[in-house]
Design an enzyme around this catalytic site. Structure first.
Site, PDB file in Angstrom:
ATOM      1  N   ASP A 243       0.850  -1.195   0.000  1.00 19.28           N
ATOM      2  CA  ASP A 243       0.000   0.000   0.000  1.00 19.28           C
ATOM      3  C   ASP A 243       0.884   1.243   0.000  1.00 19.28           C
ATOM      4  O   ASP A 243       1.899   1.316   0.707  1.00 19.28           O
ATOM      5  CB  ASP A 243      -0.918  -0.007   1.231  1.00 19.28           C
ATOM      6  CG  ASP A 243      -2.055   0.987   1.085  1.00 19.28           C
ATOM      7  OD1 ASP A 243      -3.214   0.547   0.987  1.00 19.28           O
ATOM      8  OD2 ASP A 243      -1.787   2.210   1.062  1.00 19.28           O
ATOM      9  N   ILE A 244       0.503   2.215  -0.774  1.00 22.98           N
ATOM     10  CA  ILE A 244       1.297   3.437  -0.923  1.00 22.98           C
ATOM     11  C   ILE A 244       1.235   4.309   0.341  1.00 22.98           C
ATOM     12  O   ILE A 244       2.111   5.146   0.565  1.00 22.98           O
ATOM     13  CB  ILE A 244       0.813   4.207  -2.179  1.00 22.98           C
ATOM     14  CG1 ILE A 244       1.904   5.066  -2.757  1.00 22.98           C
ATOM     15  CG2 ILE A 244      -0.450   4.994  -1.902  1.00 22.98           C
ATOM     16  CD1 ILE A 244       1.612   5.584  -4.155  1.00 22.98           C
TER      17      ILE A 244
ATOM     18  N   HIS B 198      -7.063  -5.624   2.347  1.00 21.13           N
ATOM     19  CA  HIS B 198      -5.914  -5.051   3.038  1.00 21.13           C
ATOM     20  C   HIS B 198      -5.374  -6.128   3.968  1.00 21.13           C
ATOM     21  O   HIS B 198      -6.118  -6.644   4.816  1.00 21.13           O
ATOM     22  CB  HIS B 198      -6.322  -3.847   3.899  1.00 21.13           C
ATOM     23  CG  HIS B 198      -6.878  -2.678   3.148  1.00 21.13           C
ATOM     24  ND1 HIS B 198      -6.149  -1.519   2.949  1.00 21.13           N
ATOM     25  CD2 HIS B 198      -8.087  -2.474   2.577  1.00 21.13           C
ATOM     26  CE1 HIS B 198      -6.909  -0.647   2.285  1.00 21.13           C
ATOM     27  NE2 HIS B 198      -8.076  -1.200   2.054  1.00 21.13           N
TER      28      HIS B 198
ATOM     29  N   HIS C 123     -10.465  -5.339  -3.216  1.00 25.25           N
ATOM     30  CA  HIS C 123      -9.140  -5.588  -2.641  1.00 25.25           C
ATOM     31  C   HIS C 123      -9.269  -5.935  -1.165  1.00 25.25           C
ATOM     32  O   HIS C 123     -10.149  -5.445  -0.467  1.00 25.25           O
ATOM     33  CB  HIS C 123      -8.208  -4.385  -2.812  1.00 25.25           C
ATOM     34  CG  HIS C 123      -8.780  -3.088  -2.306  1.00 25.25           C
ATOM     35  ND1 HIS C 123      -9.701  -2.360  -3.011  1.00 25.25           N
ATOM     36  CD2 HIS C 123      -8.547  -2.383  -1.166  1.00 25.25           C
ATOM     37  CE1 HIS C 123     -10.013  -1.262  -2.339  1.00 25.25           C
ATOM     38  NE2 HIS C 123      -9.336  -1.256  -1.203  1.00 25.25           N
TER      39      HIS C 123
ATOM     40  N   GLY D 207     -15.653   3.967   3.673  1.00 21.33           N
ATOM     41  CA  GLY D 207     -14.548   4.807   3.211  1.00 21.33           C
ATOM     42  C   GLY D 207     -13.824   4.235   2.006  1.00 21.33           C
ATOM     43  O   GLY D 207     -12.725   4.687   1.672  1.00 21.33           O
ATOM     44  N   GLN D 208     -14.420   3.254   1.319  1.00 19.21           N
ATOM     45  CA  GLN D 208     -13.768   2.677   0.139  1.00 19.21           C
ATOM     46  C   GLN D 208     -13.424   3.774  -0.863  1.00 19.21           C
ATOM     47  O   GLN D 208     -14.269   4.600  -1.216  1.00 19.21           O
ATOM     48  CB  GLN D 208     -14.697   1.641  -0.530  1.00 19.21           C
ATOM     49  CG  GLN D 208     -14.037   0.965  -1.730  1.00 19.21           C
ATOM     50  CD  GLN D 208     -14.935  -0.087  -2.388  1.00 19.21           C
ATOM     51  OE1 GLN D 208     -16.092  -0.261  -1.986  1.00 19.21           O
ATOM     52  NE2 GLN D 208     -14.417  -0.772  -3.382  1.00 19.21           N
TER      53      GLN D 208
ATOM     54  N   ASN E 182     -12.971  -2.964   2.469  1.00 16.80           N
ATOM     55  CA  ASN E 182     -13.948  -1.896   2.610  1.00 16.80           C
ATOM     56  C   ASN E 182     -14.956  -2.028   1.469  1.00 16.80           C
ATOM     57  O   ASN E 182     -14.577  -2.294   0.322  1.00 16.80           O
ATOM     58  CB  ASN E 182     -13.259  -0.532   2.543  1.00 16.80           C
ATOM     59  CG  ASN E 182     -12.384  -0.274   3.748  1.00 16.80           C
ATOM     60  OD1 ASN E 182     -12.792  -0.544   4.881  1.00 16.80           O
ATOM     61  ND2 ASN E 182     -11.186   0.235   3.531  1.00 16.80           N
TER      62      ASN E 182
HETATM   63  P1  AMP Z   1      -9.836   1.538   0.222  1.00 13.11           P
HETATM   64  O1  AMP Z   1     -10.093   2.743   1.060  1.00 13.11           O
HETATM   65  O2  AMP Z   1     -10.182   0.265   0.907  1.00 13.11           O
HETATM   66  O3  AMP Z   1     -10.428   1.660  -1.165  1.00 13.11           O
HETATM   67  O4  AMP Z   1      -8.257   1.462   0.090  1.00 13.11           O
HETATM   68  C1  AMP Z   1      -7.535   1.843  -1.033  1.00 13.11           C
HETATM   69  C2  AMP Z   1      -6.090   1.722  -0.659  1.00 13.11           C
HETATM   70  O5  AMP Z   1      -5.320   1.785  -1.844  1.00 13.11           O
HETATM   71  C3  AMP Z   1      -5.581   2.817   0.278  1.00 13.11           C
HETATM   72  O6  AMP Z   1      -5.035   2.220   1.450  1.00 13.11           O
HETATM   73  C4  AMP Z   1      -4.520   3.529  -0.554  1.00 13.11           C
HETATM   74  O7  AMP Z   1      -3.411   3.947   0.211  1.00 13.11           O
HETATM   75  C5  AMP Z   1      -4.123   2.451  -1.552  1.00 13.11           C
HETATM   76  N1  AMP Z   1      -3.588   2.953  -2.805  1.00 13.11           N
HETATM   77  C6  AMP Z   1      -4.113   3.919  -3.603  1.00 13.11           C
HETATM   78  N2  AMP Z   1      -3.344   4.100  -4.702  1.00 13.11           N
HETATM   79  C7  AMP Z   1      -2.305   3.225  -4.587  1.00 13.11           C
HETATM   80  C8  AMP Z   1      -1.166   2.930  -5.394  1.00 13.11           C
HETATM   81  N3  AMP Z   1      -0.926   3.578  -6.552  1.00 13.11           N
HETATM   82  N4  AMP Z   1      -0.315   1.973  -4.966  1.00 13.11           N
HETATM   83  C9  AMP Z   1      -0.539   1.314  -3.812  1.00 13.11           C
HETATM   84  N5  AMP Z   1      -1.603   1.547  -3.008  1.00 13.11           N
HETATM   85  C10 AMP Z   1      -2.471   2.492  -3.387  1.00 13.11           C
END
Ligand code: AMP
Length: 111
Positions: free
Chosen positions: A29-30, A100, A98, A91-92, A85
């Site tokens: 995760d970024i 986490h 995906h 908060g998705q 999520n």
């Molecule tokens: P969600 O809120 O469950 O949709 O989580 C989306 C997740 O994707 C968040 O934790 C972000 O930090 C992560 N994310 C968004 N863009 C990227 C990216 N380019 N590379 C890795 N993780 C990402």
């Protein structure tokens, strides 16, 4: 509709990919919330958990198996959290299904 995760699958943007096969991918995760924070996705573009159909269930099993493998590989012997999520109240942000996988420290209780 493609998302940032679709772009990662197609190698249009970079990611720190730690697991991949024909159907599932995982990358860091970024914006990690713990020492280990991995995103596990199906390569099939499914927007969220609520959109998963009966025919997708083997794919969900493969995502769980990937989580087990990653947890072993990263030495998460003390445990981890696997969550998804779904929808606005959660908060998705990214509408590509995906999980986490979070760990590497005591995470505290939820619920
Ligand atoms: P969600 O809120 O469950 O949709 O989580 C989306 C997740 O994707 C968040 O934790 C972000 O930090 C992560 N994310 C968004 N863009 C990227 C990216 N380019 N590379 C890795 N993780 C990402």
């Amino acid at each position: 509709m493609t998302t940032v995760f679709g772009k990662i699958i197609r190698r249009e943007i970079p990611a720190d990919i730690i697991f991949e096969n024909d159907r599932v991918m995982a990358f860091r995760d970024i914006r990690p919330v713990a020492p280990v924070h991995i995103i596990i996705i199906p390569k099939k573009e499914i927007p969220d958990l609520q959109s998963v159909s009966a025919e997708d269930l083997p794919l969900i099993g493969e995502m769980v198996a990937a989580a087990q493998q990653i947890a072993r590989d990263l030495g998460l012997d003390e445990g981890y959290r696997l969550l998804t999520n779904n929808g606005p109240d959660s908060g998705q942000e990214v509408f590509h299904l995906h999980f986490h996988l979070i760990g590497g420290k005591p995470l505290g209780k939820i619920g």
